[in-house]
Design a protein around this motif. Structure first.
Motif, PDB file in Angstrom:
ATOM      1  N   PRO A 261       0.773  -1.248   0.035  1.00  0.00           N
ATOM      2  CA  PRO A 261      -0.029  -0.035   0.073  1.00  0.00           C
ATOM      3  C   PRO A 261       0.786   1.215   0.095  1.00  0.00           C
ATOM      4  O   PRO A 261       1.774   1.375   0.633  1.00  0.00           O
ATOM      5  CB  PRO A 261      -0.789  -0.057   1.506  1.00  0.00           C
ATOM      6  N   GLN A 266       1.144  -0.340  -6.156  1.00  0.00           N
ATOM      7  CA  GLN A 266      -0.420  -0.008  -6.000  1.00  0.00           C
ATOM      8  C   GLN A 266      -1.007   0.583  -6.711  1.00  0.00           C
ATOM      9  O   GLN A 266      -2.186   0.280  -7.009  1.00  0.00           O
ATOM     10  CB  GLN A 266      -0.386   0.195  -4.535  1.00  0.00           C
ATOM     11  N   LEU A 270      -4.083  -0.675  -9.120  1.00  0.00           N
ATOM     12  CA  LEU A 270      -5.556  -0.203  -8.628  1.00  0.00           C
ATOM     13  C   LEU A 270      -6.058   0.607 -10.058  1.00  0.00           C
ATOM     14  O   LEU A 270      -7.223   0.542 -10.452  1.00  0.00           O
ATOM     15  CB  LEU A 270      -5.422   0.713  -7.755  1.00  0.00           C
ATOM     16  N   ILE A 295      -9.304  -1.989   1.422  1.00  0.00           N
ATOM     17  CA  ILE A 295      -9.345  -0.685   1.081  1.00  0.00           C
ATOM     18  C   ILE A 295     -10.734  -0.094   1.754  1.00  0.00           C
ATOM     19  O   ILE A 295     -10.804   0.984   2.369  1.00  0.00           O
ATOM     20  CB  ILE A 295      -9.401  -0.488  -0.428  1.00  0.00           C
ATOM     21  N   LYS A 298     -10.396   0.472   5.570  1.00  0.00           N
ATOM     22  CA  LYS A 298      -9.710   1.707   6.091  1.00  0.00           C
ATOM     23  C   LYS A 298     -10.332   2.802   6.327  1.00  0.00           C
ATOM     24  O   LYS A 298      -9.914   3.592   7.171  1.00  0.00           O
ATOM     25  CB  LYS A 298      -8.484   1.803   5.224  1.00  0.00           C
ATOM     26  N   ARG A 302      -7.457   5.789   3.926  1.00  0.00           N
ATOM     27  CA  ARG A 302      -6.890   5.272   2.739  1.00  0.00           C
ATOM     28  C   ARG A 302      -5.940   6.442   2.269  1.00  0.00           C
ATOM     29  O   ARG A 302      -5.817   7.523   2.409  1.00  0.00           O
ATOM     30  CB  ARG A 302      -8.057   5.371   1.815  1.00  0.00           C
ATOM     31  N   GLU A 306      -5.855   4.770  -3.026  1.00  0.00           N
ATOM     32  CA  GLU A 306      -7.156   4.067  -2.762  1.00  0.00           C
ATOM     33  C   GLU A 306      -8.172   5.035  -2.901  1.00  0.00           C
ATOM     34  O   GLU A 306      -9.372   4.613  -3.308  1.00  0.00           O
ATOM     35  CB  GLU A 306      -6.852   3.536  -1.469  1.00  0.00           C
ATOM     36  N   ARG A 307      -8.194   6.141  -2.402  1.00  0.00           N
ATOM     37  CA  ARG A 307      -9.117   7.473  -2.750  1.00  0.00           C
ATOM     38  C   ARG A 307      -9.637   7.529  -4.055  1.00  0.00           C
ATOM     39  O   ARG A 307     -10.665   7.459  -4.694  1.00  0.00           O
ATOM     40  CB  ARG A 307      -8.917   8.520  -2.126  1.00  0.00           C
TER      41      ARG A 307
END
Length: 431
Positions: A261, A266, A270, A295, A298, A302, A306-307
């Motif tokens: 992450p 990553q 993603l 994800i 979290k 994040r 990830e957001r």
């Protein structure tokens, strides 16, 4: 090296037995005395050992990521107790115990593989010396001494003298060229593996001494392989080159499918997952569900990648669930009903009339239309005026000038003044 290898002599018998079994298979294909038969036997030994070490490799990945997660806390402990080394060590051990992390777990595959490495070195050294070892008897020993890899015997070393190399039926030039090429390939594969880990699979948001140590190892390990490689037999170089290539491929697979992450890997993963989910509308792989589940769990913690992934799903009308699956978002329902209405199907949502908000009046309209009844239109008011009213040209010029809204159009009663009599005095202002 010979002294260290003798410490693992107890494992030479199973190692030699495995090599002989693979040699029977490859000897039937390429010939029992060829270098391909013996070389592929060593490669197959490496693959078998690394397959058995996959659970330890998975544990190593988890331990490494746990250590990366603990780096900020470890840095705080080091700064807090920088003058008290004993307290610093106690707090570190306490942190490891609370998080369930073991710093030695990242070294488990290397430690578990070391006995097999030294046992193979012991076997090849016995072949070079002309001694039977393990299950390798005299006929197998003679066959192994005749085996050459691109002109270099399996038991030959870079530092061997001309007499030793000539006794194995080879030339010094062939041995030096083959060993140098294999040492360079072994060091290059180790450097690329470590560089791939540092550039793609490290959390770039956390800057800790751990990253500096890993960067240092990226240059130290290849140098170590180059220094020790000149003392390894050709068979051991085959073993170590094979295990480096295996490690490189295994790490590439992990970085591609289960990145750290916050790392660049990553972000790329993603992005690929977003394209796949928006195209198919679902997640089918268990590994992908596990990552999406993590994800979602979290929440606000994040990272930016990830957001961005969650926002991309929302724009596509999808929503990630707590179990790792993806479903249609509720906000997409009106668009679906409109599409259905366009296809000829009518729904209550598509045909329901929208409520219109009344238009907002200006201040002059509210002041001049205070006595106007609700629902009266300007056209009706104009029709109610008498037709014999004098034209506007007959009015005084002062009356024709437009007045500003609220500039004296209201009567005294509207402005709050009393009709006749003195005005009520204003109350004194309160402090």
């Amino acid at each position: 090296m010979d002294t260290i290898a003798s410490l693992f002599s107890f494992i030479t018998w199973p190692v030699s037995w495995v090599i002989v079994q693979f040699h029977k298979v490859y000897g039937a294909i390429f010939g029992p005395d060829t270098g391909w038969a013996w070389g592929l036997s060593i490669v197959s030994l490496v693959i078998l050992i690394r397959i058995c070490l996959i659970p330890l490799f998975v544990k190593q990945i988890k331990a490494t990521r746990a250590m990366q997660t603990l780096q900020p806390e470890m840095k705080k402990i080091q700064e807090r107790y920088k003058n008290d080394k004993q307290r610093q060590s106690e707090e570190m051990m306490k942190l490891y115990k609370e998080s369930g992390t073991n710093p030695l777990s990242s070294c488990l595959p290397i430690l578990a593989q070391s006995p097999f490495f030294f046992a193979l070195y012991h076997v090849l050294n016995g072949i070079a010396s002309g001694h039977t070892i393990g299950v390798i008897n005299d006929p197998l020993l003679a066959s192994a001494r005749q085996a050459h890899i691109f002109g270099a015997p399996l038991a030959a070393k870079f530092k061997d003298g001309a007499d030793t190399i000539h006794a194995l039926g080879a030339s010094v030039t062939d041995v030096r060229i083959v060993t140098v090429i294999m040492i360079v390939m072994m060091s290059a594969s180790q450097f690329y593996t470590q560089r791939q880990l540092m550039t793609k699979n490290v959390d770039t948001t956390v800057k800790t001494p751990f990253m500096q140590q890993q960067k240092m190892l990226m240059y130290v390990f290849p140098i170590m392989f180059a220094v020790f490689g000149i003392n390894f037999p050709v068979g051991v170089l085959i073993y170590w080159l094979t295990t480096n290539v295996w490690t490189m491929g295994q790490q590439m697979y992990v970085i591609h499918n289960n990145p750290t992450p916050g790392s660049k890997a990553q972000a790329a993963y993603l992005e690929r997952l977003t394209k796949h989910v928006t195209h198919h509308g679902k997640i089918s792989r268990r590994s992908e569900k596990t990552i999406v589940k993590a994800i979602v769990a979290k929440g606000r913690d994040r990272n930016e990648f990830e957001r961005k992934f969650i926002n991309s799903l929302s724009k596509a009308g999808l929503a990630a669930q707590a179990d790792g699956t993806v479903t249609k978002s509720v906000a997409q329902a009106p668009a679906q009903t409109e599409d259905a209405a366009a296809d000829g199907t009518t729904t209550a949502t598509a045909t329901a009339p929208r409520r219109q908000q009344p238009k907002r009046q200006s201040k002059s309209q509210r002041q001049s239309g205070g006595t106007r009844q609700a629902g009266d239109s300007p056209s009706l008011e104009k029709s109610d005026e008498p037709r014999d009213a004098e034209p506007q040209d007959a009015k005084p010029a002062a009356a024709q000038q437009p007045q500003k809204p609220g500039s004296g159009t209201r009567s005294k009663a509207q402005s709050g003044q009393r009709k006749g009599g003195p005005q009520r005095p204003k109350s004194p202002s309160k402090k």
